[in-house]
Write a protein that holds these residues in place. Structure first.
Motif, PDB file in Angstrom:
ATOM      1  N   GLU A   6       0.833  -1.202   0.000  1.00 44.40           N
ATOM      2  CA  GLU A   6       0.000   0.000   0.000  1.00 44.40           C
ATOM      3  C   GLU A   6       0.871   1.256   0.000  1.00 44.40           C
ATOM      4  O   GLU A   6       2.007   1.241   0.465  1.00 44.40           O
ATOM      5  CB  GLU A   6      -0.901   0.036   1.229  1.00 44.40           C
ATOM      6  CG  GLU A   6      -1.862  -1.115   1.354  1.00 44.40           C
ATOM      7  CD  GLU A   6      -1.649  -1.889   2.628  1.00 44.40           C
ATOM      8  OE1 GLU A   6      -2.591  -2.555   3.092  1.00 44.40           O
ATOM      9  OE2 GLU A   6      -0.523  -1.844   3.150  1.00 44.40           O
ATOM     10  N   GLY A   9      -0.867   6.925   2.343  1.00 43.78           N
ATOM     11  CA  GLY A   9      -1.384   7.427   3.609  1.00 43.78           C
ATOM     12  C   GLY A   9      -0.666   8.689   4.040  1.00 43.78           C
ATOM     13  O   GLY A   9       0.280   9.143   3.405  1.00 43.78           O
ATOM     14  N   TRP A  36     -10.641  -2.471   0.630  1.00 39.00           N
ATOM     15  CA  TRP A  36      -9.948  -1.715   1.659  1.00 39.00           C
ATOM     16  C   TRP A  36     -10.678  -1.862   2.991  1.00 39.00           C
ATOM     17  O   TRP A  36     -11.914  -1.775   3.042  1.00 39.00           O
ATOM     18  CB  TRP A  36      -9.882  -0.234   1.291  1.00 39.00           C
ATOM     19  CG  TRP A  36      -8.958   0.048   0.157  1.00 39.00           C
ATOM     20  CD1 TRP A  36      -9.269   0.116  -1.161  1.00 39.00           C
ATOM     21  CD2 TRP A  36      -7.551   0.274   0.246  1.00 39.00           C
ATOM     22  NE1 TRP A  36      -8.147   0.372  -1.908  1.00 39.00           N
ATOM     23  CE2 TRP A  36      -7.070   0.482  -1.066  1.00 39.00           C
ATOM     24  CE3 TRP A  36      -6.639   0.346   1.305  1.00 39.00           C
ATOM     25  CZ2 TRP A  36      -5.731   0.734  -1.342  1.00 39.00           C
ATOM     26  CZ3 TRP A  36      -5.319   0.604   1.031  1.00 39.00           C
ATOM     27  CH2 TRP A  36      -4.873   0.792  -0.270  1.00 39.00           C
ATOM     28  N   TYR A  37      -9.901  -2.075   4.025  1.00 39.51           N
ATOM     29  CA  TYR A  37     -10.409  -2.171   5.380  1.00 39.51           C
ATOM     30  C   TYR A  37      -9.652  -1.160   6.236  1.00 39.51           C
ATOM     31  O   TYR A  37      -8.588  -0.687   5.828  1.00 39.51           O
ATOM     32  CB  TYR A  37     -10.200  -3.582   5.943  1.00 39.51           C
ATOM     33  CG  TYR A  37     -11.072  -4.620   5.293  1.00 39.51           C
ATOM     34  CD1 TYR A  37     -10.859  -5.020   3.974  1.00 39.51           C
ATOM     35  CD2 TYR A  37     -12.123  -5.210   5.994  1.00 39.51           C
ATOM     36  CE1 TYR A  37     -11.666  -5.969   3.369  1.00 39.51           C
ATOM     37  CE2 TYR A  37     -12.934  -6.175   5.401  1.00 39.51           C
ATOM     38  CZ  TYR A  37     -12.693  -6.541   4.092  1.00 39.51           C
ATOM     39  OH  TYR A  37     -13.494  -7.473   3.503  1.00 39.51           O
ATOM     40  N   ARG A  38     -10.185  -0.864   7.389  1.00 41.30           N
ATOM     41  CA  ARG A  38      -9.470   0.035   8.297  1.00 41.30           C
ATOM     42  C   ARG A  38      -9.667  -0.405   9.738  1.00 41.30           C
ATOM     43  O   ARG A  38     -10.653  -1.062  10.075  1.00 41.30           O
ATOM     44  CB  ARG A  38      -9.917   1.482   8.117  1.00 41.30           C
ATOM     45  CG  ARG A  38     -11.342   1.772   8.549  1.00 41.30           C
ATOM     46  CD  ARG A  38     -11.730   3.205   8.192  1.00 41.30           C
ATOM     47  NE  ARG A  38     -13.094   3.527   8.594  1.00 41.30           N
ATOM     48  CZ  ARG A  38     -13.724   4.645   8.261  1.00 41.30           C
ATOM     49  NH1 ARG A  38     -13.105   5.573   7.512  1.00 41.30           N
ATOM     50  NH2 ARG A  38     -14.970   4.869   8.677  1.00 41.30           N
ATOM     51  N   ARG A  45     -11.394  -4.241  13.041  1.00 39.91           N
ATOM     52  CA  ARG A  45     -11.179  -3.924  11.639  1.00 39.91           C
ATOM     53  C   ARG A  45     -12.524  -3.953  10.922  1.00 39.91           C
ATOM     54  O   ARG A  45     -13.330  -4.861  11.135  1.00 39.91           O
ATOM     55  CB  ARG A  45     -10.211  -4.920  11.009  1.00 39.91           C
ATOM     56  CG  ARG A  45      -9.761  -4.551   9.613  1.00 39.91           C
ATOM     57  CD  ARG A  45      -8.657  -5.481   9.122  1.00 39.91           C
ATOM     58  NE  ARG A  45      -7.441  -5.341   9.918  1.00 39.91           N
ATOM     59  CZ  ARG A  45      -6.271  -5.921   9.587  1.00 39.91           C
ATOM     60  NH1 ARG A  45      -6.191  -6.648   8.486  1.00 39.91           N
ATOM     61  NH2 ARG A  45      -5.226  -5.766  10.362  1.00 39.91           N
ATOM     62  N   VAL A  48     -14.208  -0.936   4.447  1.00 42.43           N
ATOM     63  CA  VAL A  48     -14.450   0.436   4.006  1.00 42.43           C
ATOM     64  C   VAL A  48     -15.092   0.430   2.616  1.00 42.43           C
ATOM     65  O   VAL A  48     -16.136   1.042   2.393  1.00 42.43           O
ATOM     66  CB  VAL A  48     -13.133   1.233   3.957  1.00 42.43           C
ATOM     67  CG1 VAL A  48     -13.380   2.637   3.412  1.00 42.43           C
ATOM     68  CG2 VAL A  48     -12.489   1.284   5.338  1.00 42.43           C
ATOM     69  N   ASP A  89     -12.250   9.259  10.392  1.00 42.97           N
ATOM     70  CA  ASP A  89     -11.663   8.396   9.362  1.00 42.97           C
ATOM     71  C   ASP A  89     -10.235   7.992   9.715  1.00 42.97           C
ATOM     72  O   ASP A  89      -9.626   7.166   9.030  1.00 42.97           O
ATOM     73  CB  ASP A  89     -11.646   9.108   8.001  1.00 42.97           C
ATOM     74  CG  ASP A  89     -13.036   9.356   7.462  1.00 42.97           C
ATOM     75  OD1 ASP A  89     -13.269  10.466   6.915  1.00 42.97           O
ATOM     76  OD2 ASP A  89     -13.894   8.460   7.560  1.00 42.97           O
ATOM     77  N   TYR A  93      -5.199   1.771   7.345  1.00 46.58           N
ATOM     78  CA  TYR A  93      -5.971   1.244   6.222  1.00 46.58           C
ATOM     79  C   TYR A  93      -5.210   0.068   5.594  1.00 46.58           C
ATOM     80  O   TYR A  93      -4.001   0.173   5.325  1.00 46.58           O
ATOM     81  CB  TYR A  93      -6.204   2.341   5.190  1.00 46.58           C
ATOM     82  CG  TYR A  93      -7.277   3.314   5.605  1.00 46.58           C
ATOM     83  CD1 TYR A  93      -7.074   4.202   6.652  1.00 46.58           C
ATOM     84  CD2 TYR A  93      -8.522   3.324   4.976  1.00 46.58           C
ATOM     85  CE1 TYR A  93      -8.070   5.078   7.060  1.00 46.58           C
ATOM     86  CE2 TYR A  93      -9.521   4.197   5.368  1.00 46.58           C
ATOM     87  CZ  TYR A  93      -9.286   5.065   6.414  1.00 46.58           C
ATOM     88  OH  TYR A  93     -10.280   5.933   6.812  1.00 46.58           O
ATOM     89  N   TYR A  94      -5.946  -1.008   5.358  1.00 54.12           N
ATOM     90  CA  TYR A  94      -5.355  -2.229   4.845  1.00 54.12           C
ATOM     91  C   TYR A  94      -5.998  -2.628   3.522  1.00 54.12           C
ATOM     92  O   TYR A  94      -7.224  -2.628   3.389  1.00 54.12           O
ATOM     93  CB  TYR A  94      -5.542  -3.369   5.837  1.00 54.12           C
ATOM     94  CG  TYR A  94      -4.861  -3.156   7.163  1.00 54.12           C
ATOM     95  CD1 TYR A  94      -5.512  -2.501   8.197  1.00 54.12           C
ATOM     96  CD2 TYR A  94      -3.562  -3.616   7.368  1.00 54.12           C
ATOM     97  CE1 TYR A  94      -4.885  -2.296   9.415  1.00 54.12           C
ATOM     98  CE2 TYR A  94      -2.924  -3.425   8.586  1.00 54.12           C
ATOM     99  CZ  TYR A  94      -3.591  -2.755   9.603  1.00 54.12           C
ATOM    100  OH  TYR A  94      -2.966  -2.557  10.811  1.00 54.12           O
ATOM    101  N   CYS A  95      -5.158  -3.006   2.601  1.00 58.49           N
ATOM    102  CA  CYS A  95      -5.607  -3.557   1.330  1.00 58.49           C
ATOM    103  C   CYS A  95      -5.838  -5.063   1.500  1.00 58.49           C
ATOM    104  O   CYS A  95      -5.059  -5.738   2.204  1.00 58.49           O
ATOM    105  CB  CYS A  95      -4.527  -3.292   0.285  1.00 58.49           C
ATOM    106  SG  CYS A  95      -4.774  -4.059  -1.306  1.00 58.49           S
TER     107      CYS A  95
END
Length: 121
Positions: A6, A9, A36-38, A45, A48, A89, A93-95
């Motif tokens: 990623e 950010g 995408w997750y956050r 988690r 998103v 927000d 953030y994770y892919c």
């Protein structure tokens, strides 16, 4: 081996915009979902935005109208355009991608290392 990397950010003021990108590399036969997750401190988690295996998009209610997910299937990349950012927000953030590394392999879940997004004045 499959790697998801990623980028994008950072620190942004409320109301600002950021674009996150994720590129998958390695032995990839087929990708089924991309998203995408956050995760904020002390919270679980959460999803998103994501592309389903059928190509539809899903968004968390909290980001609808502000975030847009896109992908380039030829390049195995997925991006998240975030606008009108709010302090809530703020998160890592994770892919995520579900994919096969070869025709006979089972579909497996892969995650990036995470990129921090901080929304603050």
């Amino acid at each position: 081996q499959v790697q998801l990397v990623e980028s994008g950010g950072g620190l942004v003021q409320p109301g600002g915009s950021l674009r996150l990108s994720c590129a998958a590399s390695g032995s990839i036969f087929s990708i089924y979902t991309m998203g995408w997750y956050r995760q904020a401190p002390g919270k679980q988690r959460e999803m998103v935005a994501a592309f389903t295996s059928g190509g539809n998009t899903n968004y968390a209610d909290s980001v609808k109208g502000r975030f847009t997910i896109s992908r380039d299937r030829r390049k195995n990349t997925v991006s998240l355009q975030m606008t009108s950012l709010k302090p809530e927000d703020t998160a890592a953030y994770y892919c995520n991608m579900e994919l096969r590394t070869r025709p006979s392999a089972t579909i497996a879940d892969y995650w990036g290392q995470g990129t921090q997004v901080t929304v603050s004045s």
